[in-house]
Design an enzyme around this catalytic site. Sequence first.
Site, mmCIF file in Angstrom:
data_model
loop_
_atom_site.group_PDB
_atom_site.id
_atom_site.type_symbol
_atom_site.label_atom_id
_atom_site.label_comp_id
_atom_site.label_asym_id
_atom_site.label_seq_id
_atom_site.Cartn_x
_atom_site.Cartn_y
_atom_site.Cartn_z
ATOM 1 N N GLY A 40 0.801 -1.219 0.000
ATOM 2 C CA GLY A 40 0.000 0.000 0.000
ATOM 3 C C GLY A 40 0.829 1.262 0.000
ATOM 4 O O GLY A 40 0.495 2.240 -0.677
ATOM 5 N N THR A 41 1.916 1.269 0.764
ATOM 6 C CA THR A 41 2.752 2.471 0.839
ATOM 7 C C THR A 41 3.345 2.808 -0.519
ATOM 8 O O THR A 41 3.310 3.965 -0.953
ATOM 9 C CB THR A 41 3.882 2.275 1.874
ATOM 10 O OG1 THR A 41 3.299 2.175 3.177
ATOM 11 C CG2 THR A 41 4.854 3.445 1.860
ATOM 12 N N GLN A 44 -7.735 -0.268 3.595
ATOM 13 C CA GLN A 44 -8.603 -0.750 4.672
ATOM 14 C C GLN A 44 -9.988 -1.132 4.151
ATOM 15 O O GLN A 44 -10.699 -1.926 4.775
ATOM 16 C CB GLN A 44 -8.745 0.316 5.757
ATOM 17 C CG GLN A 44 -7.462 0.646 6.493
ATOM 18 C CD GLN A 44 -6.944 -0.489 7.348
ATOM 19 O OE1 GLN A 44 -7.693 -1.367 7.762
ATOM 20 N NE2 GLN A 44 -5.642 -0.481 7.617
ATOM 21 N N CYS A 99 1.651 1.468 11.852
ATOM 22 C CA CYS A 99 2.751 2.040 11.069
ATOM 23 C C CYS A 99 3.457 3.163 11.818
ATOM 24 O O CYS A 99 4.567 3.548 11.474
ATOM 25 C CB CYS A 99 2.224 2.569 9.743
ATOM 26 S SG CYS A 99 1.408 1.315 8.739
#
Length: 402
Positions: free
Chosen positions: A74-75, A192, A338
Amino acid sequence: MKNMARFYFDHASTTELDPRVKKAMEPYWEKKFGNPSSIYAEGREAKAAIETARKTIADLISARPEEIIFTAGGTESDNLAILGGVRGHRMSSRTSDVPTPHVITLKIEHHAVLRPIEELEKKGLIRAAYLDVDKNGLIDLAEFRKSLTENTILVSIGYANNEIGVIQPIAEISKIIRKFKKEIIFHTDACQAASYLEMNVQKLGVDLMAVNGSKIYGPKGIGFLYARNGIKLEPILYGGGQEKGIRSGTENVPAIVGLAEAFRLVQEQRKKESARLIKIRDFIISELQKKIPEVVLNGHPTKRLPNNVSLSVLNAEGESMVLYLDAKGIAASTGSACTSESLEPSHVIMALGLAFEYAHGSLRFTLGRKNTKKDAEYLIKTLPPIVEKLRQMSPAKFSRKK
């Protein structure tokens, strides 16, 4: 202690690997291990597996296969969308005499969105607007409309918040953007949301959408970015030119296969699973608010993810509660995993307009497939005495305003 049962309530942080996903991945570790860029049989076999996975994902979100770019998670997907989108805009500008590009986001976004925007801003490459949300964490659509300018090139708003679970009206935001200026790129972090919400990109009206495997019972270190045809992205990694030159690096074939299978399974089960988890979620919220004084629900009471319980427990320190819960066999978090090593208060809780004490006492429980009502009952039984003990130890007392 070694034989103590464990109760996992941190699925927003990561999920376990689905056995069906593991089974789909297994052939690609040893037997079908070829490099997809090779033209001989082993390479072609690996390439075919990637393209099958790409089509599976594309079909599930009503996209074209060539619009799916595989990333390391995702990052990276968020960074590629933002950094690559802004750089792509700059490269496509025919003259240097153009106004500074304008980017819009929300103050509650994940750091994978906020940090690249801040870096671009520091370098003078963009002007950024960080919009407020209301007390429930929702965007103010009228304020958003006012924030759009002729120089706005990119809007990045998360589909569902990773800390408080609030679901933003992505389709409505898209309509506002398109009515104002069709050329504006609309990106959403859907990491999410992928297990529980509608992911049809045509209905959502997004140009870029990020998803990762570790939130959907898939492998870690893999994700994808949907990038609508026509969106100009500049790569942020350079090398062999894989993924249409957008994301270089030898493809992680087992993880890509696992990602597609995990995504297929969560989308197939999302409605039934959402209905089940909403009942447990609301039971936890209701019972904890009954049993513990001065507990506040963070985020909208209904426009939230089915599995998210975000609370602020006043006069009790969040990390202390997490450690005491851990000693009782419960895994939870104070917010985003995170940023768990940071001593800074949650930027999400603070953005709701709440005092520091609310962020100081924040707790997040996020449910998953294996959680049952019995798990919830154990949590409800365990937390109140922990809070009482910590409050007796706390020298300061803060009371919310009625």
